[in-house]
Design a protein around this motif. Structure first.
Motif, PDB file in Angstrom:
ATOM      1  N   TYR A   1      32.771  43.062  38.913  1.00 26.85           N
ATOM      2  CA  TYR A   1      32.397  42.648  40.119  1.00 26.85           C
ATOM      3  C   TYR A   1      30.997  41.615  40.497  1.00 26.85           C
ATOM      4  O   TYR A   1      30.718  41.246  39.431  1.00 26.85           O
ATOM      5  CB  TYR A   1      31.984  44.399  40.801  1.00 26.85           C
ATOM      6  CG  TYR A   1      33.723  44.836  40.698  1.00 26.85           C
ATOM      7  CD1 TYR A   1      34.664  44.779  42.142  1.00 26.85           C
ATOM      8  CD2 TYR A   1      33.290  46.197  40.366  1.00 26.85           C
ATOM      9  CE1 TYR A   1      35.734  45.623  41.794  1.00 26.85           C
ATOM     10  CE2 TYR A   1      34.266  46.741  39.813  1.00 26.85           C
ATOM     11  CZ  TYR A   1      35.879  46.943  40.961  1.00 26.85           C
ATOM     12  OH  TYR A   1      36.634  47.214  41.480  1.00 26.85           O
TER      13      TYR A   1
ATOM     14  N   MET B   1      34.115  36.989  40.411  1.00 26.48           N
ATOM     15  CA  MET B   1      35.186  36.760  41.171  1.00 26.48           C
ATOM     16  C   MET B   1      35.495  35.998  42.674  1.00 26.48           C
ATOM     17  O   MET B   1      36.894  36.253  42.789  1.00 26.48           O
ATOM     18  CB  MET B   1      35.499  38.414  41.601  1.00 26.48           C
ATOM     19  CG  MET B   1      36.766  39.772  41.244  1.00 26.48           C
ATOM     20  SD  MET B   1      36.652  41.072  42.022  1.00 26.48           S
ATOM     21  CE  MET B   1      36.194  41.893  39.952  1.00 26.48           C
ATOM     22  N   LYS B   2      34.036  35.709  42.766  1.00 22.80           N
ATOM     23  CA  LYS B   2      34.383  34.994  43.782  1.00 22.80           C
ATOM     24  C   LYS B   2      33.907  33.395  43.269  1.00 22.80           C
ATOM     25  O   LYS B   2      33.606  32.495  43.760  1.00 22.80           O
ATOM     26  CB  LYS B   2      32.792  35.293  44.730  1.00 22.80           C
ATOM     27  CG  LYS B   2      33.009  36.766  45.063  1.00 22.80           C
ATOM     28  CD  LYS B   2      34.056  37.633  45.726  1.00 22.80           C
ATOM     29  CE  LYS B   2      33.896  38.488  46.042  1.00 22.80           C
ATOM     30  NZ  LYS B   2      35.215  39.291  46.286  1.00 22.80           N
TER      31      LYS B   2
ATOM     32  N   GLY C   1      39.749  36.236  46.294  1.00 20.88           N
ATOM     33  CA  GLY C   1      38.764  36.823  45.257  1.00 20.88           C
ATOM     34  C   GLY C   1      38.279  38.237  45.018  1.00 20.88           C
ATOM     35  O   GLY C   1      37.796  39.109  44.855  1.00 20.88           O
ATOM     36  N   LYS C   2      39.913  38.812  44.217  1.00 18.37           N
ATOM     37  CA  LYS C   2      40.256  40.127  44.394  1.00 18.37           C
ATOM     38  C   LYS C   2      41.082  40.101  43.087  1.00 18.37           C
ATOM     39  O   LYS C   2      41.647  39.210  43.437  1.00 18.37           O
ATOM     40  CB  LYS C   2      40.177  40.605  45.658  1.00 18.37           C
ATOM     41  CG  LYS C   2      39.727  41.012  46.544  1.00 18.37           C
ATOM     42  CD  LYS C   2      39.789  41.675  47.626  1.00 18.37           C
ATOM     43  CE  LYS C   2      39.074  42.839  48.668  1.00 18.37           C
ATOM     44  NZ  LYS C   2      37.633  43.325  48.451  1.00 18.37           N
ATOM     45  N   VAL C   3      40.755  41.736  42.221  1.00 19.09           N
ATOM     46  CA  VAL C   3      41.823  41.378  41.174  1.00 19.09           C
ATOM     47  C   VAL C   3      42.942  42.823  41.425  1.00 19.09           C
ATOM     48  O   VAL C   3      42.429  43.241  43.025  1.00 19.09           O
ATOM     49  CB  VAL C   3      41.418  41.913  39.591  1.00 19.09           C
ATOM     50  CG1 VAL C   3      40.527  40.835  39.294  1.00 19.09           C
ATOM     51  CG2 VAL C   3      40.383  43.143  40.424  1.00 19.09           C
ATOM     52  N   PRO C   4      44.036  42.723  40.984  1.00 14.89           N
ATOM     53  CA  PRO C   4      44.578  42.175  40.308  1.00 14.89           C
ATOM     54  C   PRO C   4      44.939  40.871  40.548  1.00 14.89           C
ATOM     55  O   PRO C   4      44.977  41.304  42.490  1.00 14.89           O
ATOM     56  CB  PRO C   4      45.099  43.700  39.316  1.00 14.89           C
ATOM     57  CG  PRO C   4      46.177  43.901  40.511  1.00 14.89           C
ATOM     58  CD  PRO C   4      44.669  43.510  41.770  1.00 14.89           C
TER      59      PRO C   4
ATOM     60  N   GLU D   1      48.312  40.472  45.650  1.00 13.77           N
ATOM     61  CA  GLU D   1      48.549  41.844  45.690  1.00 13.77           C
ATOM     62  C   GLU D   1      49.341  42.945  44.441  1.00 13.77           C
ATOM     63  O   GLU D   1      50.093  42.432  44.574  1.00 13.77           O
ATOM     64  CB  GLU D   1      49.292  41.007  46.621  1.00 13.77           C
ATOM     65  CG  GLU D   1      48.799  40.315  47.473  1.00 13.77           C
ATOM     66  CD  GLU D   1      47.818  41.355  48.439  1.00 13.77           C
ATOM     67  OE1 GLU D   1      47.257  42.469  48.567  1.00 13.77           O
ATOM     68  OE2 GLU D   1      46.710  40.375  48.355  1.00 13.77           O
ATOM     69  N   ALA D   2      48.378  43.827  44.310  1.00 18.41           N
ATOM     70  CA  ALA D   2      49.255  45.021  43.935  1.00 18.41           C
ATOM     71  C   ALA D   2      50.972  45.253  43.382  1.00 18.41           C
ATOM     72  O   ALA D   2      51.677  45.114  42.210  1.00 18.41           O
ATOM     73  CB  ALA D   2      48.352  46.403  43.701  1.00 18.41           C
ATOM     74  N   PRO D   3      51.616  45.334  44.807  1.00 17.97           N
ATOM     75  CA  PRO D   3      52.702  45.893  45.393  1.00 17.97           C
ATOM     76  C   PRO D   3      53.391  44.614  44.568  1.00 17.97           C
ATOM     77  O   PRO D   3      54.789  44.428  44.298  1.00 17.97           O
ATOM     78  CB  PRO D   3      52.432  46.146  47.106  1.00 17.97           C
ATOM     79  CG  PRO D   3      51.431  45.209  47.826  1.00 17.97           C
ATOM     80  CD  PRO D   3      50.288  45.637  46.246  1.00 17.97           C
TER      81      PRO D   3
HETATM   82  N1  LIG Z   1      44.821  44.035  48.298  1.00 18.26           N
HETATM   83  C1  LIG Z   1      44.941  43.497  47.124  1.00 18.26           C
HETATM   84  C2  LIG Z   1      43.636  44.517  47.260  1.00 18.26           C
HETATM   85  C3  LIG Z   1      42.563  44.284  46.044  1.00 18.26           C
HETATM   86  C4  LIG Z   1      41.673  44.931  45.892  1.00 18.26           C
HETATM   87  O1  LIG Z   1      40.836  46.187  46.748  1.00 18.26           O
HETATM   88  N2  LIG Z   1      40.968  44.673  44.805  1.00 18.26           N
HETATM   89  C5  LIG Z   1      38.937  45.539  45.091  1.00 18.26           C
HETATM   90  C6  LIG Z   1      39.518  46.357  43.594  1.00 18.26           C
HETATM   91  S1  LIG Z   1      40.736  47.508  42.830  1.00 18.26           S
HETATM   92  C7  LIG Z   1      38.432  44.316  44.403  1.00 18.26           C
HETATM   93  O2  LIG Z   1      38.978  43.542  43.522  1.00 18.26           O
HETATM   94  N3  LIG Z   1      37.219  44.164  44.792  1.00 18.26           N
HETATM   95  C8  LIG Z   1      36.519  42.789  44.687  1.00 18.26           C
HETATM   96  C9  LIG Z   1      35.685  42.731  45.945  1.00 18.26           C
HETATM   97  O3  LIG Z   1      36.080  42.531  46.900  1.00 18.26           O
HETATM   98  O4  LIG Z   1      34.514  41.904  45.293  1.00 18.26           O
HETATM   99  C10 LIG Z   1      45.623  43.982  46.891  1.00 18.26           C
HETATM  100  O5  LIG Z   1      46.800  45.138  46.277  1.00 18.26           O
HETATM  101  O6  LIG Z   1      46.212  44.347  44.988  1.00 18.26           O
END
Ligand SMILES: N[C@@H](CCC(=O)N[C@@H](CS)C(=O)NCC(=O)O)C(=O)O
Length: 188
Positions: A16, A20-21, A32-35, A46-48
């Motif tokens: 984190y 990620m950024k 900037g998010k996983v996965p 986007e997980a789904p």
């Molecule tokens: N809408 C995204 C949500 C992904 C998400 O919220 N990831 C969180 C971890 S569960 C994350 O990467 N947080 C780190 C951050 O935003 O810096 C999805 O469905 O994949």
């Protein structure tokens, strides 16, 4: 989902914060998010969407209903990505739409979302029908997360649904991999 698909894959774990950024990761996911996954030249975030993509990319795994029979599959996959996720997140932060503005809010209100979720998972089957599908990987993750962190009520239908999923071999393998990775990272 990758364990359900059963193909070999390589995992990269990002910390984190800055990793990620970073520019290189923002080129993969501008959020900037996983996965995120890369399959050949295709990047999916986007997980789904990742669940739906993998089900289509590896049809032999049988994780999506036939193309003409995907009403419930799409319905609950998108329900979880939209109304369910928003309702749970808002509630976690103590937010609720004002009653007179619920008509403007995609999820309306939390109790209505819970009632719809219960309807999707009750009855001993899976959200897209009798068979397990990629939609269960995603809806099930929300149910597991919600129960674990007490963000959704412990309704018998939610607990029974999650017990049907957590005993799957792929779910057990994925949990062991997550636990091992968390251990290596010192996260317990
Ligand atoms: N809408 C995204 C949500 C992904 C998400 O919220 N990831 C969180 C971890 S569960 C994350 O990467 N947080 C780190 C951050 O935003 O810096 C999805 O469905 O994949």
């Amino acid at each position: 989902m990758l364990e359900e698909v059963g193909v070999s894959y390589r995992t990269e774990i990002l910390e984190y914060g800055p990793a990620m950024k970073s520019e290189s990761y923002l080129a993969i996911n501008p959020m900037g998010k996983v996965p995120a996954i890369r399959h050949g030249e295709t990047v999916v975030t986007e997980a789904p969407a990742i669940c739906a993509y993998l089900a289509d990319a590896f049809p032999d795994a049988g994780l999506a209903p036939p193309a003409g029979d995907r009403g419930a599959y799409y319905r609950w996959l998108f329900f979880a990505a939209g109304p369910l996720e928003a309702a749970i997140t808002n509630r976690a932060f103590g937010l609720a739409p004002p009653e007179d503005k619920e008509a403007m809010v995609g999820y309306g209100n939390f109790p209505t979302v819970m009632a719809a979720l219960e309807r999707a998972v009750e009855g001993g089957g899976h959200v897209a029908g009798k068979d397990f599908s990629a939609a269960d990987v995603y809806v099930g993750s929300h149910v597991f997360w919600g129960l674990q962190f007490e963000l959704i009520e412990k309704r018998p239908a939610f607990e029974a649904y999650w017990s049907r999923l957590e005993t799957r071999d792929a779910c057990r393998r994925a949990t062991a991999l997550d636990d091992a990775a968390a251990g290596e990272a010192g996260g317990g």
